[in-house]
Design an enzyme around this catalytic site. Structure first.
Site, PDB file in Angstrom:
ATOM      1  CB  THR A 211      -0.933  -0.010   1.236  1.00 48.39           C
ATOM      2  OG1 THR A 211      -1.851  -1.093   1.091  1.00 48.39           O
ATOM      3  CG2 THR A 211      -1.703   1.296   1.366  1.00 48.39           C
TER       4      THR A 211
ATOM      5  CD  GLN B  39      -2.859 -10.705  -5.091  1.00 52.00           C
ATOM      6  OE1 GLN B  39      -2.732 -11.910  -5.286  1.00 52.00           O
ATOM      7  NE2 GLN B  39      -3.164 -10.208  -3.912  1.00 52.00           N
TER       8      GLN B  39
ATOM      9  N   GLY C 199       5.742  -8.034   0.453  1.00 50.93           N
ATOM     10  CA  GLY C 199       6.390  -9.274   0.881  1.00 50.93           C
ATOM     11  C   GLY C 199       5.437 -10.384   1.281  1.00 50.93           C
ATOM     12  CG  HIS C 200       1.499  -9.740   3.363  1.00 52.42           C
ATOM     13  ND1 HIS C 200       0.230 -10.248   3.407  1.00 52.42           N
ATOM     14  CD2 HIS C 200       1.380  -8.487   2.890  1.00 52.42           C
ATOM     15  CE1 HIS C 200      -0.628  -9.331   2.996  1.00 52.42           C
ATOM     16  NE2 HIS C 200       0.046  -8.248   2.676  1.00 52.42           N
TER      17      HIS C 200
ATOM     18  CB  THR D  25      14.768   2.749  11.527  1.00 51.99           C
ATOM     19  OG1 THR D  25      15.286   3.908  12.171  1.00 51.99           O
ATOM     20  CG2 THR D  25      15.742   1.594  11.722  1.00 51.99           C
TER      21      THR D  25
ATOM     22  CB  CYS E 183      -8.227  -4.795   1.524  1.00 51.13           C
ATOM     23  SG  CYS E 183      -6.565  -5.440   1.409  1.00 51.13           S
TER      24      CYS E 183
END
Lengths: 392, 392
Positions: free
Chosen positions: A72, A179, A200-201, A237, A325
Site C-alpha cells: 500500500t 499479486q 512481501g507477505h 529506520t 481488504c
C-alpha cells in the site's frame, strides 16, 4: 483433519527458511544500518545484499529498489509522489476500474485535490484493451497506473504492451505487481515500467514490508519525510529483518517458480473443470488461462457469498469472497461489477487462491464441500425455487 | 571481550521474550486479520489484544491506537494529516528547533505547500519555554508539534504545560514520543495531547512498526489510502507479528520501568560525573537531571566527533555522534546548534545511550577509552596546541 488454507492471495504463511534467515537480525545483528560502527555496517551490508538479490531477480539496478512498509505504501508513494512531482506537465491520471484499493483510493485522493482520473473499463475477463488506453490519453496525462495481475480474479494484464503506449508519449507508467511478484516471472527491463510495487507477505515473506521500484531518473516526490534512509528517498529506520526475509522469500520463489506454477496450474484447472461440471449455475470469473496459476474465482447464482464463506469455514476451509481488504463490506466487489456481473451474482462469489502447500486431496474436499453447501444454500433460496419451477 | 553497544537511542536489540511472542504469527497464526474465517479472526483477536495492552499502558482507549509502519510514518501522518484536515481554520504550525527530522521535514513539506511554520527556540538545555509558545500563537495556528524527549540530548519537554497552552486556544497538539515511550512513564490522559507517535524498535521491539495515538474526535486526514484496515484510517495489511512484538516489549518495559530507570540514572550520572572530572574542555549537552535516564551527550573541544566514533569502534564501542538518521552527514547536529553550541564544538560531540544490558564495567571501559582517544586526537590538533601554549 487440519484446516485447509486457500486464501493465499490475502496473505501467506512465512516460510520456515525465511524465518530462520530473519531471526539473527532481531537479537544478534540489530544495529541501525545508518550507524558507522561495526553493528551498523553489518546490517547495512545485509540490507544491500537483500537489495541486490531482489534487483537481480526483477532485472533492475539495486539502487532502483526502495524498501517500504507495505505494498500500500509503495502504491501510494508511486501514484501520489509521481502525480505531484509532474504536476507542472499536467494533472491527468489513467488507471483501470479493477485496481486494488491502494491504487484506486490514492487516485481518489488526488481527484479531490485537482487531479483528473480516468478509470479504464475492462472486458468480461478483466483485461484492459490497449486501444482504450490509447483513446484515453490526453495532452495533460502524466501517469498511468495499471496492475500486473488482479487480486480477485487473477487476470494478467498486457503490461508490456500498455507500457509501450505510455512510453511512446513519454508518460510515466506504474504497475501494482503485488499479486504477481513471486508468482509469475517479472522482468522489469522487458516490461519497461517506471515504477512497480511489491508486497512481501504475498509471497511467504512477513507482513509489513514492501518495495517500490523506481527507474533511475523518474521524477517522484518522497512520501515519507525524515531521516536520510534509502538514499534520502524514504525516511524511517528500515525493517531490516523484514527486508531480509522478503529477499530470501523472493529468492526461493524465483528458484521454484516454474515447477510450482506447473503444479498450481494443474491443480487450478482440475478445480475449475470439476466445479464447472458438478455445480450448475456457476460462472468462472476472470480468464480461463490468462490468470495467476493459483487463482480461482467462481460466482454461484442464487447464493450469498458471505454465507458460503461461513459454511466453508465451519468445514475447516479458509477462502475469500474477494479482496481481504474489503471483507466485511456489504458492497459487492468493484472488480466483479467491472467485468459485467450483476450485483446479485457478484454477491455470490468465491475466491480460492492456492499455493504450493495445497494438495489435490484438499481440492477434492473443497469441491465436495462446495457441492453440498451450494445446494443447501440454494435450497433455502426462494429465487432458486422459482428457477427450478421454470426449468420444468 | 564482547563489543559494547551504547547506541540504544538509535535502535535496540529485540528481547528474546518478544521474539518468542512474535514467532507463531509468522508460520502458524498467519491469517489476514481482515478475513472472516478462523485464521483471520484469530489474528484479529491478537491484534486487538495488542492494542488493548498498549492503550492500557499509555492510558487511552484501544480505538485511539493506530498501528503504522514506523515512528516516521506516525509523525508524517499526524502532522501532514492534521494540517490538511484543519486547513480551513488556518495554515500556521508551531514546532521546535530540535525536533527529529521526521517532524521537521514533514513541516518543511507543508511549508513548501502554503503552510507557515514557526520553529520555537530552546534554551541551553534544549527546553522549550512555554512563554515562547504563548507568544508564537496566532489566530491561524492549527497545530503544535513538540517532542516529548529529544533523541540526541535526552531533554524532556514540559509537554503537559505546553499542551495546556494549546488546549486553551483549541489548537491541536501532537508529540513525537518516539524516544520517550518505554523509557519514561507516559500518561496520555494526563498529558492531554491529541496525537502521539511511537516507534517499536526504540524499546526492544522490532524495526518496522509504530503507533499513532489519535484522540477520538481529532480531525486528521488519512495518510495511507487503500483497504479498510485500522477502522478505515490506515490502509495496508497490519504487520501482525511486529505489532504483537511491540505490545509485548512495551508491557515488559512498563513493568520494569521504575527499577530500570533507577539503575540507568545511576549509571548515567556516574558516567557524566567521571567524564566531567577526567576530561578537560568537555561539556555535557542537555540538562543535568531533566533528561532521559539512558542519555549521555558530551562535546569535546578540539576534536572531530567522526574520528572519535571510529576510534571507539576500533575499541569495540558502538556509540553515536547524534542521530543515527543523519550519521554520515557532514552538517553538525541541528539540535546542538539550537542549544547554542558553535559549529566546531557541535562537531566534537558524542552520544552514549545506555540500556539495561549495559554495566558499570562497560562504563569504566568506555571512560578509559575516551580519556585515551580524546587525548590522542587533541595531540594531533594544532588548535589544541595553541590552547596549551595559551594556558602556560
Amino acid at each position: 483433519m487440519n484446516r485447509i488454507y486457500v486464501d493465499n492471495a490475502a496473505t501467506t504463511p512465512v516460510r520456515k527458511e525465511v524465518v530462520d534467515k530473519m531471526l539473527p537480525y532481531y537479537t544478534e545483528f540489530y544495529g541501525n544500518p545508518s550507524a558507522v560502527y561495526a553493528e551498523g555496517q553489518q546490517t547495512k551490508k545485509a540490507l544491500d545484499e537483500a537489495r541486490e538479490t531482489i534487483a537481480g531477480i526483477l532485472n533492475c539496478q539495486p539502487k532502483e529498489i526502495f524498501f517500504t512498509g507495505s505494498g500500500t505504501e509503495a502504491d501510494n508513494w508511486a501514484i501520489i509522489g509521481a502525480a505531484y512531482a509532474n504536476k507542472a506537465k499536467g494533472n491527468h491520471i489513467i488507471t483501470s476500474a479493477i485496481e486494488h484499493h491502494a491504487v484506486l483510493h490514492a487516485c481518489d485522493y488526488l481527484e479531490k485535490r485537482g487531479f483528473e482520473v480516468t478509470k479504464l473499463p475492462v472486458d468480461e475477463y478483466g483485461i484492459v484493451n490497449p486501444e482504450d488506453l490509447k483513446n484515453a490519453l490526453k495532452d495533460n496525462t502524466v501517469l498511468i497506473t495499471i496492475m500486473t495481475a488482479n487480486n480477485e480474479i487473477g487476470t494478467i494484464q498486457p503490461i508490456k504492451e500498455l507500457c509501450a503506449i505510455a512510453k511512446e508519449k513519454g508518460i510515466l507508467f506504474h504497475t501494482d505487481a503485488v499479486q504477481a511478484t513471486g508468482h509469475i516471472k517479472l522482468d522489469i527491463k522487458d516490461l519497461n515500467v517506471d515504477m512497480l510495487s511489491i508486497s512481501g507477505h504475498k509471497f511467504n515473506a512477513p507482513k509489513g514490508v514492501g518495495v517500490l521500484y523506481i527507474k533511475t531518473g523518474t521524477r517522484v516526490h518522497n512520501y515519507m519525510h525524515g531521516g536520510g534512509q534509502e538514499r534520502n528517498r524514504r525516511a524511517g529506520t528500515e525493517n531490516v529483518a523484514g527486508v531480509i526475509g522478503m529477499a530470501e522469500a523472493l529468492r526461493l520463489a524465483d528458484i521454484e517458480l516454474e515447477e510450482k506454477n506447473k503444479y498450481l496450474t494443474n491443480l487450478r484447472d482440475y478445480f475449475i473443470d470439476t466445479v464447472s461440471k458438478k455445480i450448475p449455475y456457476c460462472r468462472l470469473n476472470g480468464h480461463r488461462t490468462n490468470r495467476l496459476p493459483g487463482n480461482i474465482n467462481f460466482s454461484f447464482q442464487y447464493i450469498e457469498g458471505e454465507s458460503l464463506l461461513l459454511m466453508l469455514d465451519i468445514k475447516g476451509i479458509s477462502a475469500s469472497s474477494g479482496s481481504a481488504c474489503t471483507s466485511g463490506a456489504l458492497d459487492p466487489s468493484h472488480v466483479l461489477l467491472a467485468i459485467g456481473l450483476p450485483h446479485e451474482i457478484a454477491h455470490g462469489s468465491l475466491r480460492i487462491s492456492i499455493d504450493s502447500q495445497n494438495t489435490k486431496e484438499e481440492m477434492d474436499y473443497i469441491i465436495d464441500s462446495l457441492v453440498t453447501i451450494v445446494q443447501r444454500l440454494r435450497d433455502m433460496s426462494p429465487l432458486y425455487e422459482e428457477v427450478l419451477k421454470g426449468d420444468k
